[in-house]
Motif scaffolding. Structure first.
Motif, short mmCIF file in Angstrom:
data_model
loop_
_atom_site.label_atom_id
_atom_site.label_comp_id
_atom_site.label_asym_id
_atom_site.label_seq_id
_atom_site.Cartn_x
_atom_site.Cartn_y
_atom_site.Cartn_z
N VAL A 67 -61.31 17.26 -30.34
CA VAL A 67 -62.13 18.23 -29.64
C VAL A 67 -61.16 18.72 -28.35
O VAL A 67 -60.71 18.07 -27.65
CB VAL A 67 -63.56 17.70 -29.28
N HIS A 68 -61.30 20.18 -28.13
CA HIS A 68 -60.64 20.76 -27.02
C HIS A 68 -61.64 21.14 -26.29
O HIS A 68 -62.38 22.26 -26.49
CB HIS A 68 -59.53 22.16 -27.42
N GLY A 73 -59.85 23.80 -15.67
CA GLY A 73 -58.99 24.82 -15.74
C GLY A 73 -59.19 26.03 -16.57
O GLY A 73 -59.02 27.22 -16.09
N ARG A 74 -59.93 25.69 -17.62
CA ARG A 74 -60.26 26.73 -18.31
C ARG A 74 -61.74 26.77 -18.93
O ARG A 74 -62.17 26.81 -20.15
CB ARG A 74 -59.51 26.78 -19.83
N GLU A 78 -64.69 26.73 -22.50
CA GLU A 78 -65.69 25.55 -23.10
C GLU A 78 -65.74 24.68 -21.72
O GLU A 78 -65.06 24.93 -20.64
CB GLU A 78 -65.16 24.79 -24.08
N GLY A 79 -66.44 23.45 -21.65
CA GLY A 79 -66.42 22.62 -20.56
C GLY A 79 -67.37 21.50 -21.10
O GLY A 79 -67.88 21.49 -22.18
N ASN A 101 -56.57 22.29 -23.85
CA ASN A 101 -55.96 23.60 -23.10
C ASN A 101 -56.43 23.34 -21.69
O ASN A 101 -56.63 24.29 -21.02
CB ASN A 101 -56.11 24.45 -23.73
N SER A 102 -56.61 22.31 -21.13
CA SER A 102 -57.12 22.05 -19.85
C SER A 102 -55.91 22.46 -18.94
O SER A 102 -54.91 22.27 -19.30
CB SER A 102 -57.81 20.79 -19.62
#
Length: 460
Positions: A67-68, A73-74, A78-79, A101-102
């Protein structure tokens, strides 16, 4: 029963115990499964907080180890708050967050601590964390193991983000030397640039143009390198999101030769095929790519034969603008599919037609995924002593995927409008009712899962 309540017993006419579905009562104490009794043996319903779910199936919660979440940061992508709510709504009780991709990525001890701080008080399900291997960070690997990462991920091709560069042959050998003897695992995005790769010269809004630019040989050559490293160093290795069925022979040969190698595929490779992707429908783009129907059938056969170990979401969302929907340009769109909430019904919708049983669902979506992360001593099984993580669902009921019912931050997904089989009714996390019929507990009750070191890691 109120959401967030502590449940001391769950009763159902359909509890999956091993390979058998039968009436049972699951007794819960201090967040753990205390005892499992046949329905007729239980006389204490009046004295405990009983959740009686009738004919709904009760199984171990799903463990999604790919899971990303993208925080920090992004967080426009998502969060932790939105991702873990979506997980709970899908019967997923444990996620393992990818190191990208944090921003920053989880490639140093300091960055890992930052991610843990960001995730605090935001998780509706339990969350573990992968670290990352990038050029030059081999000195960070053992400190991150001591701090509790589940293992590490690397890319053999450009990752899509600049802050997580792919590794060279030299980097891989340096990392493998650090991981020897630790019991940790190295995950590989197994695609490589090869000379035979064709440049994207066709219509960029045709899916076939993108597919031709990422042929099977890119996975074949990458997996060849993975198998050689795995055999040489005897470090656990894992191939993420296998898309092509062609490298399966290589994987089998390496395993027979003694390689501690596992492999996963994803719901999108099992549910979607290239022939059905419309022109300009960039919500279907991911890397490696969704391939043809014949390849998909081979993946299903390999899954049934035990040649593929597990199935995950590879939930990789982004903001809608990055999908280039207006131009429909597959070559420029972000590659990633959002599906964390729908893994169980996606899998069951197809698997139930192919002779798979509920016990196979647990093995492929809970037990094997927990085992990869060394969580299998307390996650992924219905047995005394295990965490009381339960998905309560109706495998026979159908529903349509609608935007209003999606709990991911960005609602764009290739599954919009599809009718799927299997409705999640409720989710129990360590004995607490965190989700029921579209509603969530008021406060996040998930915790961080830091993976304990092996006993022989004291020297790290």
């Amino acid at each position: 029963m109120e959401l967030g309540s502590t449940v001391s017993a769950v009763r159902s006419n359909r509890v999956l115990l091993g390979s058998e579905v039968r009436p049972a009562v699951i007794l819960i104490k201090n967040g753990k499964i205390h005892q499992i009794l046949s329905d007729t043996n239980f006389a204490g319903a009046d004295s405990c907080t009983m959740l009686d779910v009738g004919d709904s199936v009760v199984m171990p919660g799903i463990v999604d180890c790919h899971v990303h979440v993208n925080e920090p940061g992004r967080t426009t992508w998502e969060g932790f708050w939105t991702a873990t709510r979506a997980a709970a709504a899908g019967g997923v009780t444990t996620i393992v967050d990818m190191p990208l991709n944090s921003i920053p990525p989880t490639t140093t001890l300091s960055n890992f601590h930052e991610k843990l701080r960001e995730a605090t008080d935001k998780c509706f399900v339990d969350t573990a964390f992968w670290g990352g291997v990038i050029p030059g960070n081999e000195v960070e690997l053992r400190p991150m193991i001591r701090a509790g990462v589940a293992g590490f991920k690397c890319f053999l091709i450009h990752s899509g983000v600049e802050e997580f560069p792919h590794v060279t042959d030299c980097d891989l050998h340096a990392a493998m030397k650090q991981l020897q003897g630790t019991g940790s695992v190295l995950l590989f995005h197994a695609e490589m640039d090869v000379q035979e790769t064709t440049q994207e010269t066709g219509d960029p809004s045709q899916y076939s143009t993108f597919l031709q630019s990422r042929p099977d040989i890119m996975e074949m050559e990458a997996i060849r390198i993975v198998t050689e490293l795995c055999l040489q160093y005897q470090v656990r290795c894992h191939i993420v999101h296998l898309s092509s069925a062609k490298p399966l022979t290589l994987i089998e040969e390496a395993r027979r030769a003694g390689a501690p190698l596992t492999v996963e595929t994803t719901h999108h490779y099992l549910s979607l095929c290239a022939e059905n992707i419309p022109m300009g429908a960039t919500q279907f783009k991911c890397c490696p790519p969704i391939r043809g129907a014949a390849n998909q059938e081979q993946l299903w056969s390999a899954l049934k034969a035990g040649k593929i170990d597990m199935v995950v979401s590879d939930h990789s969302p982004c903001t809608p603008d990055l999908k280039k929907l207006e131009s429909g340009d597959f070559t420029q769109a972000w590659g990633g599919i959002s599906s964390l909430q729908f893994g169980l019904p996606l899998f069951w919708s197809s698997a139930s037609k192919k002779g798979f049983e509920l016990a196979d669902v647990v093995r492929l979506l809970s037990q094997k995924t927990a085992q990869l992360c060394r969580l299998d001593n307390h996650k992924g099984s219905l047995a005394p002593g295990y965490d009381a993580d339960l998905v309560i669902w109706d495998p026979d009921r159908e529903f349509e995927v609608k935007e209003t019912g999606i709990h991911h931050k960005n609602k764009l997904t290739p599954y919009l409008g599809l009718t799927l089989k299997g409705v999640v009714c409720a989710t129990v996390l360590r004995g607490q009712l965190v989700y029921r019929d579209g509603h969530f507990c008021p406060e996040p009750l998930g915790k961080h899962l830091l993976i304990p070191q092996w006993k022989n890691q004291a020297q790290l």
